[in-house]
Design a protein around this motif. Structure first.
Motif, mmCIF file in Angstrom:
data_model
loop_
_atom_site.group_PDB
_atom_site.id
_atom_site.type_symbol
_atom_site.label_atom_id
_atom_site.label_comp_id
_atom_site.label_asym_id
_atom_site.label_seq_id
_atom_site.Cartn_x
_atom_site.Cartn_y
_atom_site.Cartn_z
ATOM 1 N N ASP A 107 -34.565 5.395 23.375
ATOM 2 C CA ASP A 107 -35.638 5.358 22.132
ATOM 3 C C ASP A 107 -36.006 6.549 21.315
ATOM 4 O O ASP A 107 -36.282 6.521 20.328
ATOM 5 N N ARG A 108 -36.163 7.437 22.182
ATOM 6 C CA ARG A 108 -36.378 8.972 21.642
ATOM 7 C C ARG A 108 -35.409 9.447 20.597
ATOM 8 O O ARG A 108 -35.773 9.914 19.750
ATOM 9 N N VAL A 109 -34.265 9.522 21.075
ATOM 10 C CA VAL A 109 -33.243 10.100 20.338
ATOM 11 C C VAL A 109 -33.051 9.215 19.095
ATOM 12 O O VAL A 109 -32.436 9.580 17.949
ATOM 13 N N TRP A 113 -42.729 2.118 20.589
ATOM 14 C CA TRP A 113 -41.602 2.892 20.308
ATOM 15 C C TRP A 113 -40.594 2.384 20.639
ATOM 16 O O TRP A 113 -39.453 3.178 20.575
ATOM 17 N N ARG A 145 -36.870 3.295 13.665
ATOM 18 C CA ARG A 145 -37.885 2.469 13.913
ATOM 19 C C ARG A 145 -38.502 2.067 12.436
ATOM 20 O O ARG A 145 -39.285 1.033 12.557
ATOM 21 N N ARG A 160 -38.789 15.417 29.959
ATOM 22 C CA ARG A 160 -39.403 14.759 28.527
ATOM 23 C C ARG A 160 -38.346 13.665 28.056
ATOM 24 O O ARG A 160 -38.476 13.215 26.944
ATOM 25 N N SER A 161 -37.567 13.470 28.831
ATOM 26 C CA SER A 161 -36.542 12.288 28.434
ATOM 27 C C SER A 161 -35.793 12.511 27.084
ATOM 28 O O SER A 161 -35.779 11.711 26.387
ATOM 29 N N ARG A 162 -35.170 13.962 27.031
ATOM 30 C CA ARG A 162 -34.569 13.996 25.863
ATOM 31 C C ARG A 162 -32.859 14.184 26.178
ATOM 32 O O ARG A 162 -32.534 14.492 27.187
ATOM 33 N N HIS A 168 -35.507 7.501 17.467
ATOM 34 C CA HIS A 168 -36.753 6.958 16.987
ATOM 35 C C HIS A 168 -36.714 7.068 15.243
ATOM 36 O O HIS A 168 -37.582 6.264 14.685
ATOM 37 N N GLY A 195 -36.583 5.998 28.702
ATOM 38 C CA GLY A 195 -36.544 6.215 27.266
ATOM 39 C C GLY A 195 -35.822 7.175 26.462
ATOM 40 O O GLY A 195 -36.206 7.445 25.404
#
Length: 196
Positions: free
Chosen positions: A134-136, A169, A141, A72-74, A138, A131
């Motif tokens: 970008d996910r961590v 994203w 944004r 999940r790209s975490r 978010h 990503g």
């Protein structure tokens, strides 16, 4: 861009890495007690070893990204001290063991220094493609006035391009550090995802 980065000589890369630390030593970003996320360079990414040494001398609190879910790209940021217990992730990158170190909520970080493949003149960053950042990040944004942490991309000058097309994203950078200087971008609220 990856090929251009690979073609830099080892001498040019080493000079750039020292210059990163020299430039940051003259800035306000590494004040004592600041919570700073750094990274260990992967492949030919811009290396932060000299910056990490400087930040330690300045008594900053350092954190490294730790991948918690590859599918999940975490990732999370974990405290990194000189005596931290380390492990190696599937990419071969050393990271602190999160079972034996402080995990910090990303909003409590003051500064994140992050790698990139390319960056444009508006502060849009092209990462490696998974990503994780970008996910961590978010929450940044929305372009609110109160922004923490500050995001400074680290790259070689050859990685700069005129324009990238951001995805919805993507999280824009606040600034960019290259061997030629530390520059800041316009406030994110003034930017958009337009293609003009």
């Amino acid at each position: 861009m990856r090929q251009q980065r690979r073609q830099l000589s080892s001498l040019d890369r080493a000079d750039a890495h020292r210059q990163f630390a020299r430039l940051l030593s003259a800035s306000w970003l590494l004040r004592p007690g600041r919570r700073v996320a750094v990274y260990f360079a992967y492949g030919y990414e811009a290396d932060l070893d000299a910056v990490i040494q400087l930040a330690r001398r300045r008594r900053c609190l350092l954190y490294l990204p730790v991948i918690t879910d590859f599918r999940r790209s975490r990732m999370r940021f974990v405290r990194y001290d000189a005596d931290s217990v380390m492990r190696v992730n599937r990419y071969g990158i050393a990271e602190p063991d999160p079972r034996q170190a402080e995990i910090i909520p990303v909003r409590r970080l003051d500064l994140v220094l992050l790698p990139l493949v390319a960056v444009d003149e508006r502060g849009w960053r092209l990462g490696s493609g998974a990503g994780f950042y970008d996910r961590v990040l978010h929450h940044l944004r929305e372009g609110r006035r109160w922004r923490r942490p500050k995001l400074i991309g680290v790259s070689y000058e050859c990685q700069r391009v005129a324009r990238l097309q951001p995805d919805r994203w993507d999280v824009p950078l606040d600034g960019l550090l290259t061997e030629r200087g530390l520059r800041y971008f316009a406030r994110p609220a003034a930017r958009d995802l337009s293609t003009d």
